[in-house]
Design a protein around this motif. Structure first.
Motif, PDB file in Angstrom:
ATOM      1  N   VAL A   9       0.831  -1.200   0.000  1.00 54.17           N
ATOM      2  CA  VAL A   9       0.000   0.000   0.000  1.00 54.17           C
ATOM      3  C   VAL A   9       0.866   1.251   0.000  1.00 54.17           C
ATOM      4  CG1 VAL A   9      -1.624   1.369   1.368  1.00 54.17           C
ATOM      5  CG2 VAL A   9      -2.011  -1.078   1.056  1.00 54.17           C
ATOM      6  N   LYS A  10       1.912   1.262   0.821  1.00 55.58           N
ATOM      7  CA  LYS A  10       2.797   2.422   0.898  1.00 55.58           C
ATOM      8  C   LYS A  10       3.499   2.678  -0.431  1.00 55.58           C
ATOM      9  CE  LYS A  10       1.985   3.335   5.234  1.00 55.58           C
ATOM     10  NZ  LYS A  10       1.181   4.535   5.586  1.00 55.58           N
ATOM     11  N   ILE A  11       3.925   1.613  -1.115  1.00 54.03           N
ATOM     12  CA  ILE A  11       4.590   1.757  -2.416  1.00 54.03           C
ATOM     13  C   ILE A  11       3.620   2.323  -3.445  1.00 54.03           C
ATOM     14  CG2 ILE A  11       5.636   0.492  -4.334  1.00 54.03           C
ATOM     15  CD1 ILE A  11       6.820  -1.423  -2.279  1.00 54.03           C
ATOM     16  N   ILE A  12       2.385   1.805  -3.434  1.00 54.54           N
ATOM     17  CA  ILE A  12       1.370   2.296  -4.372  1.00 54.54           C
ATOM     18  C   ILE A  12       1.072   3.773  -4.121  1.00 54.54           C
ATOM     19  CG2 ILE A  12      -1.060   2.097  -5.047  1.00 54.54           C
ATOM     20  CD1 ILE A  12      -0.796  -0.935  -4.528  1.00 54.54           C
ATOM     21  N   GLU A  13       0.894   4.146  -2.857  1.00 50.31           N
ATOM     22  CA  GLU A  13       0.611   5.545  -2.517  1.00 50.31           C
ATOM     23  C   GLU A  13       1.741   6.459  -2.981  1.00 50.31           C
ATOM     24  OE1 GLU A  13      -2.156   5.396   1.483  1.00 50.31           O
ATOM     25  OE2 GLU A  13       0.020   5.298   1.711  1.00 50.31           O
ATOM     26  N   LYS A  14       2.975   6.014  -2.781  1.00 51.31           N
ATOM     27  CA  LYS A  14       4.136   6.823  -3.142  1.00 51.31           C
ATOM     28  C   LYS A  14       4.222   7.035  -4.648  1.00 51.31           C
ATOM     29  CE  LYS A  14       9.174   6.514  -3.349  1.00 51.31           C
ATOM     30  NZ  LYS A  14      10.350   5.646  -3.031  1.00 51.31           N
ATOM     31  N   ASN A  15       4.080   5.962  -5.401  1.00 51.28           N
ATOM     32  CA  ASN A  15       4.308   6.038  -6.843  1.00 51.28           C
ATOM     33  C   ASN A  15       3.133   6.609  -7.615  1.00 51.28           C
ATOM     34  OD1 ASN A  15       7.029   4.629  -7.663  1.00 51.28           O
ATOM     35  ND2 ASN A  15       6.192   3.437  -5.965  1.00 51.28           N
ATOM     36  N   LEU A  16       1.925   6.464  -7.090  1.00 43.55           N
ATOM     37  CA  LEU A  16       0.752   7.013  -7.763  1.00 43.55           C
ATOM     38  C   LEU A  16       0.307   8.336  -7.159  1.00 43.55           C
ATOM     39  CD1 LEU A  16      -1.398   3.806  -8.393  1.00 43.55           C
ATOM     40  CD2 LEU A  16       0.348   4.845  -9.841  1.00 43.55           C
ATOM     41  N   ASN A  17       1.028   8.780  -6.129  1.00 42.33           N
ATOM     42  CA  ASN A  17       0.743  10.056  -5.472  1.00 42.33           C
ATOM     43  C   ASN A  17      -0.709  10.144  -5.003  1.00 42.33           C
ATOM     44  OD1 ASN A  17       1.427  12.591  -4.493  1.00 42.33           O
ATOM     45  ND2 ASN A  17       0.844  13.637  -6.406  1.00 42.33           N
ATOM     46  N   ILE A  18      -1.136   9.112  -4.304  1.00 42.00           N
ATOM     47  CA  ILE A  18      -2.493   9.072  -3.771  1.00 42.00           C
ATOM     48  C   ILE A  18      -2.449   8.648  -2.305  1.00 42.00           C
ATOM     49  CG2 ILE A  18      -3.592   8.533  -5.994  1.00 42.00           C
ATOM     50  CD1 ILE A  18      -3.685   5.613  -5.140  1.00 42.00           C
ATOM     51  N   LYS A  19      -3.569   8.833  -1.612  1.00 42.83           N
ATOM     52  CA  LYS A  19      -3.685   8.387  -0.226  1.00 42.83           C
ATOM     53  C   LYS A  19      -4.856   7.432  -0.137  1.00 42.83           C
ATOM     54  CE  LYS A  19      -2.434   8.500   4.102  1.00 42.83           C
ATOM     55  NZ  LYS A  19      -1.104   7.997   4.516  1.00 42.83           N
ATOM     56  N   LEU A  20      -4.594   6.199   0.266  1.00 44.08           N
ATOM     57  CA  LEU A  20      -5.630   5.175   0.336  1.00 44.08           C
ATOM     58  C   LEU A  20      -6.180   5.072   1.751  1.00 44.08           C
ATOM     59  CD1 LEU A  20      -3.854   2.380  -1.748  1.00 44.08           C
ATOM     60  CD2 LEU A  20      -5.631   3.940  -2.536  1.00 44.08           C
ATOM     61  N   LYS A  21      -7.488   4.836   1.858  1.00 44.27           N
ATOM     62  CA  LYS A  21      -8.115   4.577   3.143  1.00 44.27           C
ATOM     63  C   LYS A  21      -7.981   3.096   3.461  1.00 44.27           C
ATOM     64  CE  LYS A  21     -11.522   8.315   2.877  1.00 44.27           C
ATOM     65  NZ  LYS A  21     -12.979   8.643   2.896  1.00 44.27           N
ATOM     66  N   LEU A  22      -7.449   2.786   4.615  1.00 45.37           N
ATOM     67  CA  LEU A  22      -7.194   1.402   4.986  1.00 45.37           C
ATOM     68  C   LEU A  22      -8.282   0.874   5.902  1.00 45.37           C
ATOM     69  CD1 LEU A  22      -3.354   1.536   5.722  1.00 45.37           C
ATOM     70  CD2 LEU A  22      -4.532   1.082   3.564  1.00 45.37           C
ATOM     71  N   LYS A  23      -8.669  -0.381   5.658  1.00 44.34           N
ATOM     72  CA  LYS A  23      -9.613  -1.076   6.525  1.00 44.34           C
ATOM     73  C   LYS A  23      -9.033  -2.439   6.832  1.00 44.34           C
ATOM     74  CE  LYS A  23     -14.376  -2.701   6.897  1.00 44.34           C
ATOM     75  NZ  LYS A  23     -15.707  -2.829   6.223  1.00 44.34           N
ATOM     76  N   TYR A  24      -8.748  -2.668   8.094  1.00 48.37           N
ATOM     77  CA  TYR A  24      -8.111  -3.916   8.483  1.00 48.37           C
ATOM     78  C   TYR A  24      -9.169  -5.008   8.671  1.00 48.37           C
ATOM     79  CZ  TYR A  24      -4.005  -1.041   9.240  1.00 48.37           C
ATOM     80  OH  TYR A  24      -2.957  -0.191   9.058  1.00 48.37           O
ATOM     81  N   VAL A  25      -8.938  -6.170   8.045  1.00 49.33           N
ATOM     82  CA  VAL A  25      -9.877  -7.289   8.118  1.00 49.33           C
ATOM     83  C   VAL A  25      -9.135  -8.547   8.548  1.00 49.33           C
ATOM     84  CG1 VAL A  25     -11.370  -6.303   6.354  1.00 49.33           C
ATOM     85  CG2 VAL A  25      -9.521  -7.846   5.680  1.00 49.33           C
ATOM     86  N   LYS A  26      -9.918  -9.542   8.961  1.00 50.77           N
ATOM     87  CA  LYS A  26      -9.327 -10.817   9.324  1.00 50.77           C
ATOM     88  C   LYS A  26      -8.820 -11.529   8.078  1.00 50.77           C
ATOM     89  CE  LYS A  26     -12.155 -11.680  13.429  1.00 50.77           C
ATOM     90  NZ  LYS A  26     -13.128 -12.605  14.071  1.00 50.77           N
ATOM     91  N   ASP A  27      -7.756 -12.292   8.278  1.00 47.11           N
ATOM     92  CA  ASP A  27      -7.222 -13.064   7.159  1.00 47.11           C
ATOM     93  C   ASP A  27      -8.252 -14.105   6.753  1.00 47.11           C
ATOM     94  OD1 ASP A  27      -5.494 -13.823   5.251  1.00 47.11           O
ATOM     95  OD2 ASP A  27      -3.988 -14.702   6.578  1.00 47.11           O
ATOM     96  N   ARG A  28      -8.283 -14.440   5.455  1.00 42.85           N
ATOM     97  CA  ARG A  28      -9.261 -15.386   4.949  1.00 42.85           C
ATOM     98  C   ARG A  28      -8.591 -16.730   4.662  1.00 42.85           C
ATOM     99  NH1 ARG A  28      -7.944 -11.894   0.877  1.00 42.85           N
ATOM    100  NH2 ARG A  28      -7.327 -12.811  -1.119  1.00 42.85           N
ATOM    101  N   PRO A  29      -9.344 -17.833   4.754  1.00 37.85           N
ATOM    102  CA  PRO A  29      -8.778 -19.146   4.468  1.00 37.85           C
ATOM    103  C   PRO A  29      -8.228 -19.194   3.044  1.00 37.85           C
ATOM    104  CG  PRO A  29     -10.921 -19.353   5.501  1.00 37.85           C
ATOM    105  CD  PRO A  29     -10.739 -17.901   5.180  1.00 37.85           C
ATOM    106  N   GLY A  30      -7.080 -19.826   2.909  1.00 36.30           N
ATOM    107  CA  GLY A  30      -6.489 -19.965   1.586  1.00 36.30           C
ATOM    108  C   GLY A  30      -5.732 -18.729   1.137  1.00 36.30           C
TER     109      GLY A  30
END
Length: 202
Positions: A9-30
């Protein structure tokens, strides 16, 4: 290199010059399964940070050079747009600039359409490409192929010599066919080039 989701996410924000809203979720099976995509298009692995910048790059259009291929280092040095063409040919080699899915745009004409338009020489094999001068564009190649007369292959000619200059070839290109073919990361359809001199024997 393996990145965590947050690092990506940090790399994407840096290179595309954007700020993403993060939502933390539980890991999913598989979640740790390997995902892949089946496709007929040539593809290859590239550095992630280069890859997120990668777009369709037109190098030459209507006879005009639009850009050189660049990676992050060369684009910064020349203050040019990064075309995300970083390549590492082996893990022991440094990152360099190289083509990826680099091709001459095909037309709607078939190879037979080109044959019907000319009397000429159809090259099927080229030898000595490594001897071409990449700076001046001069080359002298060994070629094999067929003599084309009235739209038909009439004679097979071998051990011929084709000498010219790459930049002259660009100016003498009359038409291309629709038979795009890839060898590694570079592809081209058949090309009709005018006013070439080829010497050889039947």
């Amino acid at each position: 290199m393996i990145f965590s989701n947050l690092e990506l996410v940090k790399i994407i924000e840096k290179n595309l010059n954007i700020k993403l809203k993060l939502k933390y979720v539980k890991d999913r099976p598989g979640h740790d399964k390997e995902y892949c995509m089946e496709t007929d298009i040539n593809y290859e692995t590239i550095e992630f940070e280069e890859g997120i910048k990668k777009t369709h790059t037109i190098v030459v259009e209507n006879g005009e050079l639009k850009t050189f291929l660049h990676n992050t280092y060369t684009s910064n040095k020349l203050k040019s747009r990064n075309t995300a063409n970083a390549r590492r040919y082996s893990f022991v080699n440094p990152i360099k600039v190289g083509p990826a899915n680099f091709y001459l745009k095909p037309s709607e004409k078939s190879l037979q359409d080109l044959f019907d338009s000319i009397d000429g020489f159809y090259i099927t094999e080229i030898m000595g490409m490594h001897m071409a001068n990449p700076v001046s564009g001069d080359f002298s190649l060994g070629v094999n192929g067929f003599l084309i007369e009235s739209g038909q292959k009439t004679h097979y000619i071998k051990a011929s010599t084709f000498s010219d200059n790459f930049y002259n070839i660009l100016n003498k290109t009359m038409a291309v066919a629709n038979d795009l073919y890839f060898t590694g990361s570079v592809g081209s359809p058949s090309v009709w080039v005018a006013d070439c001199v080829i010497g050889g024997e039947n």
